[in-house]
Design a protein around this motif. Structure first.
Motif, PDB file in Angstrom:
ATOM      1  N   ALA A 454       0.825  -1.217   0.000  1.00  0.00           N
ATOM      2  CA  ALA A 454       0.000   0.000   0.000  1.00  0.00           C
ATOM      3  C   ALA A 454       0.853   1.257   0.000  1.00  0.00           C
ATOM      4  O   ALA A 454       0.567   2.229   0.707  1.00  0.00           O
ATOM      5  CB  ALA A 454      -0.941  -0.008   1.204  1.00  0.00           C
ATOM      6  N   GLY A 455       1.919   1.240  -0.793  1.00  0.00           N
ATOM      7  CA  GLY A 455       2.775   2.416  -0.909  1.00  0.00           C
ATOM      8  C   GLY A 455       3.797   2.557   0.199  1.00  0.00           C
ATOM      9  O   GLY A 455       4.580   3.520   0.198  1.00  0.00           O
ATOM     10  N   ASN A 456       3.805   1.664   1.149  1.00  0.00           N
ATOM     11  CA  ASN A 456       4.767   1.719   2.257  1.00  0.00           C
ATOM     12  C   ASN A 456       5.853   0.661   2.059  1.00  0.00           C
ATOM     13  O   ASN A 456       5.572  -0.472   1.626  1.00  0.00           O
ATOM     14  CB  ASN A 456       4.053   1.487   3.593  1.00  0.00           C
ATOM     15  N   ARG A 457       7.102   1.030   2.365  1.00  0.00           N
ATOM     16  CA  ARG A 457       8.226   0.086   2.331  1.00  0.00           C
ATOM     17  C   ARG A 457       8.375  -0.493   3.736  1.00  0.00           C
ATOM     18  O   ARG A 457       8.721   0.223   4.678  1.00  0.00           O
ATOM     19  CB  ARG A 457       9.498   0.783   1.866  1.00  0.00           C
ATOM     20  N   ILE A 458       8.159  -1.814   3.882  1.00  0.00           N
ATOM     21  CA  ILE A 458       8.155  -2.463   5.194  1.00  0.00           C
ATOM     22  C   ILE A 458       9.323  -3.455   5.239  1.00  0.00           C
ATOM     23  O   ILE A 458       9.309  -4.475   4.528  1.00  0.00           O
ATOM     24  CB  ILE A 458       6.824  -3.201   5.441  1.00  0.00           C
ATOM     25  N   PRO A 459      10.363  -3.185   6.044  1.00  0.00           N
ATOM     26  CA  PRO A 459      11.448  -4.160   6.201  1.00  0.00           C
ATOM     27  C   PRO A 459      10.936  -5.390   6.954  1.00  0.00           C
ATOM     28  O   PRO A 459      10.323  -5.261   8.017  1.00  0.00           O
ATOM     29  CB  PRO A 459      12.497  -3.416   7.016  1.00  0.00           C
ATOM     30  N   VAL A 460      11.208  -6.583   6.406  1.00  0.00           N
ATOM     31  CA  VAL A 460      10.708  -7.802   7.050  1.00  0.00           C
ATOM     32  C   VAL A 460      11.839  -8.717   7.513  1.00  0.00           C
ATOM     33  O   VAL A 460      11.616  -9.565   8.388  1.00  0.00           O
ATOM     34  CB  VAL A 460       9.771  -8.568   6.110  1.00  0.00           C
ATOM     35  N   ALA A 461      13.036  -8.578   6.923  1.00  0.00           N
ATOM     36  CA  ALA A 461      14.156  -9.427   7.343  1.00  0.00           C
ATOM     37  C   ALA A 461      15.463  -8.823   6.863  1.00  0.00           C
ATOM     38  O   ALA A 461      15.493  -8.071   5.873  1.00  0.00           O
ATOM     39  CB  ALA A 461      13.994 -10.855   6.814  1.00  0.00           C
ATOM     40  N   CYS A 462      16.551  -9.154   7.557  1.00  0.00           N
ATOM     41  CA  CYS A 462      17.898  -8.682   7.164  1.00  0.00           C
ATOM     42  C   CYS A 462      18.853  -9.865   7.225  1.00  0.00           C
ATOM     43  O   CYS A 462      18.919 -10.586   8.242  1.00  0.00           O
ATOM     44  CB  CYS A 462      18.364  -7.571   8.091  1.00  0.00           C
TER      45      CYS A 462
END
Length: 573
Positions: A454-462
């Motif tokens: 929805a237009g948001n950048r969501i970090p989920v893992a590194c």
């Protein structure tokens, strides 16, 4: 008789004898007295600016000894007119200045390169010498049956010089260049006037040409490192015209003979003085250009190359070597940590020897220490140029959660059919080491998996990576270019908001990203290359690489940078 004993003996002879042949005979007599029975040959040179024979032999022995060892002392000159044959003698300072600085790029000019430089120097010298205006000559001549005639030679122009042969020799402390049998061509105007009791004034004028059939011109210069720049100084120079012919267009026969008899020596002297003065002017101009050379060259908006000369020049029997600092530094506000340069120097031995390409096959070589590569790596790292966001992979649709539903089902379950990107950051400057067969490197990086929801950048893992690679240098024109290939990589999960998962399932995806995105991007940058020391109008040609002692060795020739010379079907690297 040792070299120093010979110098002392010859110096003593000049106190009582001016004829060089007699001095040579006395040396032979002395050798015979010392029970020398072998064949003996002696070459003795008397310089235009003679040595002060009243001075200490310690002051004069160094230069005389160098000339004896190089085999340049000759009875080439007449005792009544001392002059210097053509010698280009690059003499470093006799007082060696110890340096605490280390050069990370070393340049060695080999015998073939010295010969190339000799021909280039001669051609450049001729171009700067011609046309040369020789001062006007005037003289009053007593002509039988005519009386006193006032003759003037004006508008004397030396317009052409041909060099028949030349040789170059590199000794322990310099380079000797000998040019013999040079020819020169001059044009000039002549005029005369005289008067008799019957006719008060008789005059005539015309043109003439002069051909110098054999000429030697010589100079000796000093070349040393002066606070990071090369300083060129003229130690001595001279010119000797051995034979010339004069051709007058017009005039009467007595005029021709009068000019030849009266002006031949003056023309010789005028040519010799004019060429000597021109040499002095050219050396001053060359030194001015050397002094104006920058100590730092901007490569791009990020990095500069330190080209400060360090240490003294090194002369051997067949080569000349020099060193420059050679490290890359940041430009503008991008700073290098204070301890980095100290760490670089600590990793080197001060007694690091110059490279040696060996053999006569190449003109020269360039030695590049691995710290040069590490310095540019650090500059780009500090400039934040090792951070990328990968939004798509060529010819693949991997960056969507739907493509990851098998390897990361929890990711697909939480974010079904959402686009993704990979945020790649190098966490420390890549470490580069020159091995025996190639260049090895290692870098550490973090790759953050982002979901675009929805237009948001969501970090989920590194995921953290340690990547090893090999580098293969190439020469692209006058730049050091190259490519890298992936050797191996290891990875570990740094953090995750979607729970633990099996990293080995991600290996094919990560390997695809490295081989199809990151490595091609890096190789495009590397192919642009970094500039190497160059000679204007020429390019490195037929370069060969070797690796040793933490250094890349480039043995190369030099070719003219012209479309008429370079074959477009041949790769020049």
């Amino acid at each position: 008789m040792s070299s120093h004993q010979l110098v002392d003996f010859v110096r003593d002879q000049f106190n009582t004898e001016t004829k060089l042949s007699v001095v040579c005979e006395r040396v032979f007599d002395r050798c015979i007295e010392c029970k020398g029975r072998g064949n003996m040959t002696m070459i003795l040179v008397q310089f235009k600016r003679p040595f002060d024979c009243s001075g200490s032999v310690k002051d004069q022995a160094p230069l005389l000894s160098h000339l004896f060892h190089l085999g340049l002392l000759s009875n080439f000159m007449a005792p009544s007119i001392s002059y210097l044959f053509l010698i280009l003698f690059l003499v470093p300072s006799y007082t060696h200045v110890q340096s605490t600085e280390e050069g990370f790029i070393s340049i060695e000019i080999l015998e073939k390169g010295i010969d190339f430089a000799k021909d280039l120097l001669i051609n450049t010298g001729i171009s700067s010498l011609t046309p040369l205006e020789v001062p006007q000559i005037e003289k009053s001549v007593r002509i039988p049956l005519i009386g006193t005639v006032h003759i003037t030679l004006s508008n004397i122009i030396l317009y052409r010089v041909d060099v028949d042969s030349s040789t170059v020799t590199s000794g322990d402390t310099g380079i000797a260049l000998v040019v013999s049998g040079a020819k020169a061509y001059l044009s000039m105007d002549w005029s005369y006037h005289y008067g008799t009791w019957l006719i008060p004034k008789i005059s005539d004028e015309g043109v003439a040409s002069v051909e110098v059939k054999s000429m030697e011109v010589g100079l000796s210069v000093g070349l040393k490192n002066q606070q990071g720049t090369l300083e060129l100084s003229l130690l001595d120079c001279g010119c000797h015209v051995k034979d010339l012919s004069i051709k007058l267009d017009g005039g009467v026969s007595w005029l021709y003979q009068g000019v030849v008899d009266a002006f031949e020596k003056k023309i010789r002297s005028a040519i010799e003085d004019a060429i000597s003065q021109k040499i002095e002017d050219v050396i001053l101009q060359l030194n001015s250009k050397l002094q104006s050379l920058p100590k730092e060259i901007a490569i791009n908006k990020i990095a500069s190359l330190n080209v400060t000369f360090v240490n003294d020049l090194v002369f051997s029997n067949s080569s000349v070597g020099l060193e420059i600092n050679g490290l890359f530094t940041a430009r503008d506000e991008v700073a290098v940590p204070d301890n980095y340069e100290a760490n670089l120097y600590a990793s080197l031995s001060y007694s690091q020897a110059l490279l040696s390409c060996g053999g006569p096959s190449k003109m020269g070589g360039i030695s590049i220490h691995e710290n040069v590569l590490n310095s540019i790596s650090l500059v780009y790292f500090n400039a934040d140029r090792m951070h990328w966001i990968i939004e798509k992979i060529p010819n693949l649709s991997l960056l969507n959660t739907a493509e990851w539903r098998v390897i990361l089902p929890q990711l697909y379950k939480q974010y079904p059919n959402d686009d993704m990107d990979l945020n790649v950051s190098i966490t420390s400057p890549p470490v580069i080491a020159v091995a025996q067969t190639d260049i090895d490197g290692e870098l550490s990086s973090d790759v953050t998996i982002d979901v675009l929801d929805a237009g948001n950048r969501i970090p989920v893992a590194c995921i953290s990576f340690v990547i090893t690679f090999s580098g293969y240098p190439e020469i692209s024109r006058n730049s050091l270019a190259g490519r890298v290939e992936l050797n191996d990589f290891t990875m570990s999960l740094k953090w995750s908001t979607i729970g633990n998962f099996h990293l080995h399932l991600l290996e094919p995806v990560i390997q695809t990203v490295l081989r199809t995105v990151l490595l091609p991007y890096v190789n495009v940058l590397l192919w642009k290359g970094f500039p190497l020391p160059k000679l204007k109008g020429y390019t490195l040609h037929d370069a060969q690489f070797s690796f040793t002692d933490s250094r890349i060795i480039v043995c190369t020739d030099v070719a003219p940078l012209s479309h008429g010379y370079l074959n477009p079907l041949v790769p020049y690297y």
